[in-house]
Design an enzyme around this catalytic site. Structure first.
Site, PDB file in Angstrom:
ATOM      1  N   LEU A 280       0.442   3.729  -2.421  1.00 37.89           N
ATOM      2  CA  LEU A 280       0.978   3.484  -3.533  1.00 37.89           C
ATOM      3  C   LEU A 280       1.682   4.733  -4.485  1.00 37.89           C
ATOM      4  O   LEU A 280       1.365   5.930  -3.934  1.00 37.89           O
ATOM      5  CB  LEU A 280      -0.156   2.928  -4.492  1.00 37.89           C
ATOM      6  CG  LEU A 280      -0.914   1.778  -4.173  1.00 37.89           C
ATOM      7  CD1 LEU A 280      -2.116   1.560  -4.884  1.00 37.89           C
ATOM      8  CD2 LEU A 280      -0.173   0.652  -3.969  1.00 37.89           C
TER       9      LEU A 280
ATOM     10  N   GLY B 262       0.860  -1.264  -0.074  1.00 33.39           N
ATOM     11  CA  GLY B 262      -0.063   0.089  -0.068  1.00 33.39           C
ATOM     12  C   GLY B 262       0.812   1.188  -0.095  1.00 33.39           C
ATOM     13  O   GLY B 262       2.001   1.060  -0.492  1.00 33.39           O
TER      14      GLY B 262
ATOM     15  N   SER C 284       9.350   5.136  -3.595  1.00 35.70           N
ATOM     16  CA  SER C 284       9.315   4.279  -2.795  1.00 35.70           C
ATOM     17  C   SER C 284       8.189   4.877  -1.574  1.00 35.70           C
ATOM     18  O   SER C 284       8.049   6.230  -1.327  1.00 35.70           O
ATOM     19  CB  SER C 284      10.510   4.150  -1.979  1.00 35.70           C
ATOM     20  OG  SER C 284      10.433   3.577  -0.519  1.00 35.70           O
ATOM     21  N   SER C 285       7.574   4.101  -1.232  1.00 40.94           N
ATOM     22  CA  SER C 285       6.373   4.243   0.207  1.00 40.94           C
ATOM     23  C   SER C 285       7.180   5.222   1.167  1.00 40.94           C
ATOM     24  O   SER C 285       6.609   6.074   2.021  1.00 40.94           O
ATOM     25  CB  SER C 285       5.501   3.262   0.541  1.00 40.94           C
ATOM     26  OG  SER C 285       4.786   2.709  -0.550  1.00 40.94           O
ATOM     27  N   ARG C 286       8.372   4.787   1.662  1.00 41.34           N
ATOM     28  CA  ARG C 286       9.141   5.179   2.497  1.00 41.34           C
ATOM     29  C   ARG C 286       9.708   6.651   2.293  1.00 41.34           C
ATOM     30  O   ARG C 286      10.048   7.244   3.325  1.00 41.34           O
ATOM     31  CB  ARG C 286      10.025   4.463   3.069  1.00 41.34           C
ATOM     32  CG  ARG C 286       9.459   2.897   3.809  1.00 41.34           C
ATOM     33  CD  ARG C 286      10.818   2.202   4.394  1.00 41.34           C
ATOM     34  NE  ARG C 286      10.213   1.182   5.226  1.00 41.34           N
ATOM     35  CZ  ARG C 286       9.918  -0.124   4.867  1.00 41.34           C
ATOM     36  NH1 ARG C 286       9.983  -0.308   3.671  1.00 41.34           N
ATOM     37  NH2 ARG C 286       9.834  -0.974   5.561  1.00 41.34           N
TER      38      ARG C 286
ATOM     39  N   GLN D 135      14.557  -9.449  -3.497  1.00 43.74           N
ATOM     40  CA  GLN D 135      13.404  -9.714  -3.326  1.00 43.74           C
ATOM     41  C   GLN D 135      12.881 -10.428  -4.539  1.00 43.74           C
ATOM     42  O   GLN D 135      12.414 -11.580  -4.599  1.00 43.74           O
ATOM     43  CB  GLN D 135      12.317  -8.951  -2.740  1.00 43.74           C
ATOM     44  CG  GLN D 135      10.822  -9.269  -3.010  1.00 43.74           C
ATOM     45  CD  GLN D 135       9.819  -8.206  -2.841  1.00 43.74           C
ATOM     46  OE1 GLN D 135       9.564  -8.105  -1.464  1.00 43.74           O
ATOM     47  NE2 GLN D 135       9.307  -7.512  -3.578  1.00 43.74           N
TER      48      GLN D 135
ATOM     49  N   GLY E 112       5.662   3.886  -9.122  1.00 40.61           N
ATOM     50  CA  GLY E 112       6.306   2.513  -9.192  1.00 40.61           C
ATOM     51  C   GLY E 112       5.212   1.341  -9.260  1.00 40.61           C
ATOM     52  O   GLY E 112       5.131   0.688 -10.067  1.00 40.61           O
ATOM     53  N   HIS E 113       4.470   1.565  -8.179  1.00 40.03           N
ATOM     54  CA  HIS E 113       3.257   0.549  -8.254  1.00 40.03           C
ATOM     55  C   HIS E 113       2.387   0.745  -9.254  1.00 40.03           C
ATOM     56  O   HIS E 113       1.891  -0.269  -9.853  1.00 40.03           O
ATOM     57  CB  HIS E 113       2.561   0.883  -6.785  1.00 40.03           C
ATOM     58  CG  HIS E 113       3.184   0.497  -5.637  1.00 40.03           C
ATOM     59  ND1 HIS E 113       3.361   1.521  -4.434  1.00 40.03           N
ATOM     60  CD2 HIS E 113       3.804  -0.467  -5.239  1.00 40.03           C
ATOM     61  CE1 HIS E 113       4.105   1.026  -3.685  1.00 40.03           C
ATOM     62  NE2 HIS E 113       4.181  -0.222  -3.956  1.00 40.03           N
TER      63      HIS E 113
ATOM     64  N   ASP F 121      13.411  -3.638  -5.310  1.00 39.81           N
ATOM     65  CA  ASP F 121      13.597  -4.712  -4.516  1.00 39.81           C
ATOM     66  C   ASP F 121      14.120  -6.017  -5.234  1.00 39.81           C
ATOM     67  O   ASP F 121      13.292  -6.907  -5.328  1.00 39.81           O
ATOM     68  CB  ASP F 121      12.305  -4.930  -3.814  1.00 39.81           C
ATOM     69  CG  ASP F 121      11.893  -3.922  -3.133  1.00 39.81           C
ATOM     70  OD1 ASP F 121      12.402  -3.386  -2.142  1.00 39.81           O
ATOM     71  OD2 ASP F 121      10.750  -3.105  -3.581  1.00 39.81           O
TER      72      ASP F 121
END
Length: 293
Positions: free
Chosen positions: A33, A31, A185-187, A153, A36-37, A150
């Site tokens: 978003l 979430g 990035s969400s962060r 991942q 990128g998403h 990522d």
């Protein structure tokens, strides 16, 4: 767009598409978003008949002192973005939906998950692999989409799918960046304006690594040291992990010899840990290409 919260409801909703032989494209997210998403969603829509996005902040992949409690969440905002992107289904389960009782089954992919980020975050990738495998079992997608930001991942999910013979095509999508090069990035929302300006050192360090490698710096230790020195020019940035690895196995390389290499960076700016990766060298490795399980 239909918003679904339970596993049974999702399976019932997808049953007609399965009966009609439609292809299901799946984008798993946590979430909050960003661009990128939405690029993952765009690819899924282009390549499939039905597009499904999940939003689930997975507690299994957060350590005791990490940011699970403050990870940004805004389901209403995200649902609006996905509606505008013409997604068919949003699956937004609660923790109790996904884990109605404590999990005793864990999916782990060592040694891939114990390297690079896994060295600093023990158990993180076991949490990732466990939730992704469970989501694959729930959704049964034909294709699933992951960002190359990522990168570790992506390598782990590919290996898990191969090892477990999960019938899903894993698609890696190129990192989407802001105008100044910072990976979406969400962060990034955690960064103050001053920290946001300082964060540009991360993609710049990848540019510098590429330049040095192409100019003939062939020793991995020397390249890591040069990247660390470059990042050190920005006083607000603290390099936590600088890794030069084989992009398919994630193994350390005794010598680079002009081969494609993965440069993985974890840099702390303020309280925010920024992740970025780039494969540099003469040719793209197979792992960055789409392939069927």
């Amino acid at each position: 767009m239909q918003i679904i919260h339970t596993i049974e409801e999702l399976r019932q909703a997808l049953a007609p598409a399965r009966q009609q032989g439609k292809k299901i494209g799946f984008v798993p997210t946590m979430g909050y978003l960003h661009k990128g998403h939405l690029e993952l969603v765009r690819r899924a829509r282009v390549e499939n008949d039905v597009t499904l996005v999940s939003i689930f902040v997975n507690p299994l992949q957060f350590g005791a002192n990490e940011d699970l409690g403050r990870y940004p969440r805004d389901l209403e905002r995200d649902a609006g973005l996905l509606h505008d992107a013409q997604v068919d289904y949003l699956f937004a389960p609660t923790v109790s939906d996904m884990y109605p009782r404590p999990m005793q089954t864990v999916v782990d992919v060592p040694p891939l998950g114990n390297q690079i980020e896994g060295e600093a975050r023990p158990g993180h990738f076991a949490g990732v692999a466990t939730v992704v495998s469970k989501l694959f079992n729930i959704v049964g997608p034909d294709a699933a989409y992951f960002g190359e930001k990522d990168f570790q991942q992506l390598v782990i999910i590919r290996r898990m799918v191969d090892d477990m013979a999960i019938p899903v095509r894993i698609v890696g999508v190129e990192t989407v960046r802001e105008d100044d090069g910072l990976a979406c990035s969400s962060r990034n929302v955690y960064l103050t304006p001053e920290q946001r300006r300082a964060a540009i050192i991360v993609p710049q360090a990848l540019d510098e690594a590429d330049r040095l490698y192409r100019s003939g710096m062939d020793d991995p230790d020397a390249l890591e040291a040069a990247i660390r020195t470059f990042i050190g020019r920005q006083p607000l940035a603290v390099p936590e992990v600088i890794a030069i690895r084989d992009p398919e196995t994630l193994e350390r390389l005794p010598a680079l010899q002009g081969r494609p290499i993965l440069v993985a960076l974890f840099v702390r700016v303020g309280a925010t840990r920024l992740l970025d990766n780039r494969v540099i060298g003469h040719a793209a490795p197979q792992i960055t290409q789409e392939r069927a399980a």
